[in-house]
Write a protein that holds these residues in place. Structure first.
Motif: not given
Length: 419
Positions: A212, A214, A216-217, A229, A268, A276-279, A313
């Motif tokens: 994951t 993370t 920031k949008s 991300a 993501g 903001e986030r990607c997995t 992160k």
């Protein structure tokens, strides 16, 4: 070799083909998708009792989900052989729709079509379970008494296709009972995963990593306010593919090939905003001798070195622990061991072109014996792993029957006979 052929001919002459096939088709008819192992275990309980096994019992490894085991005692002068296999199968989602209007529509009807038995679980791995049981019945019909012990253990929770299942809970329970002495420790193990009657003394290891990332949008018009991300994931994937090439170049195992990693999933992003986030998910193949812990540490170091922004992160998880908290270890025994050669010769004698020594291109549960208990184990059974878990799952009738004969011959050779 003449004696080996004589034994095979004797067994082939005593084989009741219809009875062996009926056992197999009946097993397929007992739906046992992971979580419903009890349905098939009830069938096995009946068939194992008919063989006169001693010490037979079932015990739940999780509520409502039993293992079953039993043995045929010899005269105490031979070796102890264990046949083991998992009772659960993968799901049948889409099967009936795929085969609608044909003989194959019911995944548990076990039709015989063009010389093959079709159905979910036929190859993975009810052919192996039934061939091993029918082999003991065949020895009885041929009037062959064993000096050593033949034992059976059929366990659940090997497949990983159902939510919350597939963590090898069944074999963990069985191995714990072996360690306490409640179940006798075998001298050699045949795990009946499908091999087309080849013998696999080596298998790959694996682990799955979910990563994951993370950031920031931010609104798309001011991307400088965000931390992308998806861009970071691109850098991570580029580094991971390079790492895969690196580990593949390190060494090649004679039976199972080279290591590599495969990125299997990416998700993501959002709507008109900096993601903001990607997995992303990957699976790593390991060779015998490779450390699972070291390989996972390399993955983490590769990703962290590729994502240099300290405000992004990165978290790692390992959802597929088996005999190791992170995944499943690789395993191998000496391919030149007498037992391996004996099983190989038994299968070659039962069916031309079979009994080849190869490596397992899959992970299953033999490492619980090889690595944890120090007991040599191989994979060998009728069925072709390439059609398992698919709508094409089937086993050739003649290969299945050859497996019955081959297993019976191996039992006699390995355990010894009482003249």
């Amino acid at each position: 070799m003449a004696l080996a052929n004589d034994l095979t001919l004797r067994l082939q002459g005593a084989l009741d083909r219809d009875e062996a096939i009926a056992l197999f088709r009946g097993a397929i008819g007992r739906e046992s998708i992971t979580g419903n192992e009890a349905n098939f275990v009830a069938y096995l309980d009946e068939k194992m009792r008919a063989l006169g096994l001693t010490g037979q019992r079932t015990a739940e490894f999780l509520p409502g989900r039993p293992n079953i085991w039993g043995e045929r005692k010899g005269d105490g002068k031979g070796s102890r052989l264990l046949f083991i296999g998992h009772t659960d199968t993968v799901h049948v989602d889409g099967w009936s729709e795929h085969w609608a209007g044909t003989e194959r529509e019911d995944p548990f009807a076990a039709p015989i079509i063009d010389g093959a038995v079709w159905g979910r679980g036929s190859g993975d791995l009810k052919a192996g379970i039934c061939a091993s049981l029918a082999a003991l019945s065949l020895l009885d019909k041929a009037g062959i008494r064993l000096a050593g012990d033949v034992s059976y253990a059929f366990i659940g929770d090997e497949e990983s296709g159902q939510p919350g299942t597939g963590v090898s809970a069944g074999i963990k329970d069985l191995v714990a009972r072996i360690e306490t002495g409640e179940v006798a420790k075998p001298d050699f193990v045949v795990y009946v995963e499908p091999t087309r009657l080849s013998v696999y003394p080596a298998q790959i290891g694996f682990f799955i990593t979910d990563i994951t990332i993370t950031g920031k949008s931010a609104y798309f018009g001011v991307p400088e306010l965000g931390k992308d991300a998806l861009r970071a994931s691109h850098a991570a994937m580029t580094a991971l593919w390079s790492h895969s090439d690196e580990i593949a170049a390190r060494t090649e195992h004679k039976l199972v090939g080279r290591s590599f990693l495969l990125i299997t999933g990416l998700s993501g992003g959002g709507y008109i905003a900096v993601p903001e986030r990607c997995t992303l998910s990957l699976i790593r193949k390991l060779l015998p001798g490779e450390s699972l812990d070291a390989a996972a540490a390399e993955i983490e170091a590769t990703v962290r070195s590729a994502i240099t922004d300290p405000e992004i992160k990165v978290e790692f998880s390992y959802p597929a622990g088996r005999d190791h908290v992170l995944g499943g270890t690789a395993a191998e025994i000496d391919e030149a061991a007498a037992e391996v050669g004996m099983l190989s010769a038994s299968m070659a004698s039962a069916m031309t072109g079979r009994g080849v020594i190869e490596g397992a291109p899959f992970w299953s549960e033999s490492p619980f014996f090889v690595n944890r208990l120090g007991v040599p184990a191989v994979y060998c059974a009728p069925g072709d792993i390439r059609n398992c878990h698919t709508y094409e799952e089937h086993v050739e009738v003649e290969e299945y029957l050859a497996g019955v004969v081959g297993f019976a011959a191996f039992m006699a050779r390995y355990c010894g006979v009482i003249e």
